[in-house]
Write an enzyme that holds these catalytic residues in place. Structure first.
Site, mmCIF file in Angstrom:
data_model
loop_
_atom_site.group_PDB
_atom_site.id
_atom_site.type_symbol
_atom_site.label_atom_id
_atom_site.label_comp_id
_atom_site.label_asym_id
_atom_site.label_seq_id
_atom_site.Cartn_x
_atom_site.Cartn_y
_atom_site.Cartn_z
ATOM 1 N N THR A 50 0.873 -1.160 0.000
ATOM 2 C CA THR A 50 0.000 0.000 0.000
ATOM 3 C C THR A 50 0.907 1.206 0.000
ATOM 4 O O THR A 50 2.069 1.075 0.338
ATOM 5 C CB THR A 50 -0.865 -0.070 1.280
ATOM 6 O OG1 THR A 50 -1.760 -1.165 1.177
ATOM 7 C CG2 THR A 50 -1.645 1.192 1.537
ATOM 8 N N GLY A 70 -4.676 -6.209 6.041
ATOM 9 C CA GLY A 70 -5.648 -5.268 6.574
ATOM 10 C C GLY A 70 -6.588 -5.805 7.614
ATOM 11 O O GLY A 70 -6.985 -5.080 8.542
ATOM 12 N N ARG A 127 -14.584 -7.006 -0.658
ATOM 13 C CA ARG A 127 -13.642 -6.940 0.463
ATOM 14 C C ARG A 127 -13.062 -5.537 0.603
ATOM 15 O O ARG A 127 -12.686 -4.904 -0.375
ATOM 16 C CB ARG A 127 -12.515 -7.948 0.247
ATOM 17 C CG ARG A 127 -11.497 -7.998 1.417
ATOM 18 C CD ARG A 127 -10.278 -7.147 1.171
ATOM 19 N NE ARG A 127 -9.285 -7.290 2.240
ATOM 20 C CZ ARG A 127 -8.161 -6.595 2.326
ATOM 21 N NH1 ARG A 127 -7.884 -5.685 1.403
ATOM 22 N NH2 ARG A 127 -7.314 -6.765 3.316
ATOM 23 N N VAL A 128 -13.018 -5.036 1.828
ATOM 24 C CA VAL A 128 -12.391 -3.753 2.130
ATOM 25 C C VAL A 128 -11.400 -3.972 3.263
ATOM 26 O O VAL A 128 -11.725 -4.615 4.264
ATOM 27 C CB VAL A 128 -13.435 -2.689 2.542
ATOM 28 C CG1 VAL A 128 -12.741 -1.396 2.970
ATOM 29 C CG2 VAL A 128 -14.401 -2.420 1.395
ATOM 30 N N GLY A 153 -0.095 -3.554 5.186
ATOM 31 C CA GLY A 153 0.022 -4.948 5.579
ATOM 32 C C GLY A 153 -1.275 -5.694 5.396
ATOM 33 O O GLY A 153 -2.120 -5.319 4.574
#
Length: 322
Positions: A188, A242, A216-217, A240
């Protein structure tokens, strides 16, 4: 009248002097994970792009600009680079498309903005900031978020813009083998900054996990999990796995340890990453506190990271042992 003018002059002069002498700086990350033995030419590419992002953000701070502007600028540069898992070059979902998330927070006001699951926004961090500044909400998702962005002429692109040949080949390989390898999973981009006026800001932007399921979040758009900023403590951006960052509220927990237990930034970050490790999570954080102290901690093999503080030289690293 002359006395009043003199008083105002000295007040302005004092404010200017304080601003010029205050410590300021920016810290940037480009993802953490299984990062080992990159080819020398690839290393140079990463270092060059991280340098560009850091220097662009620092230039804003140096000229008296805000930490929010510095964070936004740095993340824009990383979102536009195919090297990172954010914007162009984002990893792909199980269905072979890019779904983007981002968030930003202002440590001065505790205002925040976040966006999740968008497919056409060229720079998701810009939309997150629009949500923070132009709406009464904190988070918007999917088509609704993009419709809001259109009201303010946010730059939209065809979804194919985000897909690079490298990501597509990774996707095809993983789809065939159906293996979730850490090197493909996460990565990220994010930035934290402290400006000359003592204001902190944090931002994070991502494509999420390669081969993620529908809807997916992760933690990147979740305020308190992947992003947090508070002028009383610190600014944090994480990268990383999440799900673990959400469960622990990683970013807010660092701030809370400083606020409620009076821990230093360094000690707070170490304690939280230890918690992450204990429950099987992987990743890392970058952070800067209200005094200009920084902390960069991760439990993976590498993390693309760098910083530039006032009166110091730029510092960029990739591997754990550096």
């Amino acid at each position: 009248m002359r006395i009043l003018i003199r008083i105002l002059f000295f007040i302005l002069l004092s404010i200017s002097t304080i601003a010029q002498s205050a410590k300021y700086g920016i810290v940037v990350h480009g993802g953490a994970g299984v990062i080992k033995n990159l080819p020398p030419d690839k290393e140079k590419e990463y270092i060059s792009k991280l340098s560009e992002a850091i220097e662009a953000g620092y230039k804003i701070l140096e000229s008296g600009g805000s930490s929010l502007d510095a964070v936004t600028k740095a993340i824009n540069i990383l979102e536009d680079s195919p090297l990172f898992n954010a914007g162009k070059g984002a990893v792909l979902t199980e269905n072979g498309i890019a779904e983007l998330d981002a968030s930003i927070m202002d440590g001065k006001t505790l205002m925040a903005g976040a966006v999740a699951g968008v497919h056409h926004v060229k720079n998701p961090i810009n939309l997150a900031r629009l949500i923070m500044e132009k709406s009464p909400h904190v988070m918007m998702i999917g088509n609704g978020a993009e419709e809001f962005g259109k009201l303010f002429n946010i730059e939209l692109v065809d979804s194919s813009y985000f897909i690079t040949n490298e990501r597509w080949n990774q996707y095809l390989k993983m789809k065939q083998e159906y293996e979730k390898k850490d090197v493909e999973k996460h990565g990220t981009v994010g930035a934290v900054a402290l400006d000359k006026y003592g204001n902190l800001a944090a931002g994070t932007s991502t494509g999420g996990m390669m081969m993620k399921k529908f809807g997916r979040v992760g933690d990147s758009p979740i305020i308190g999990a992947g992003t947090y900023a508070n002028n009383n403590t610190c600014a944090v951006s994480g990268t990383g796995h999440g799900e673990y960052f959400i469960r622990l509220g990683i970013a807010r927990d660092i701030s809370s340890l400083m606020e409620y237990k009076n821990l230093s930034l360094s000690d707070a970050v170490k304690e939280v990453i230890n918690k992450l490790t204990q429950i099987g999570g992987t990743g890392g954080v970058i952070a800067i506190d209200k005094s200009g102290n920084i902390a960069i901690t991760f439990n993976t093999d590498g993390m693309f990271r760098g910083y530039l503080l006032s009166d110091e030289k730029i510092n960029i690293k990739i591997y754990k042992e550096e």
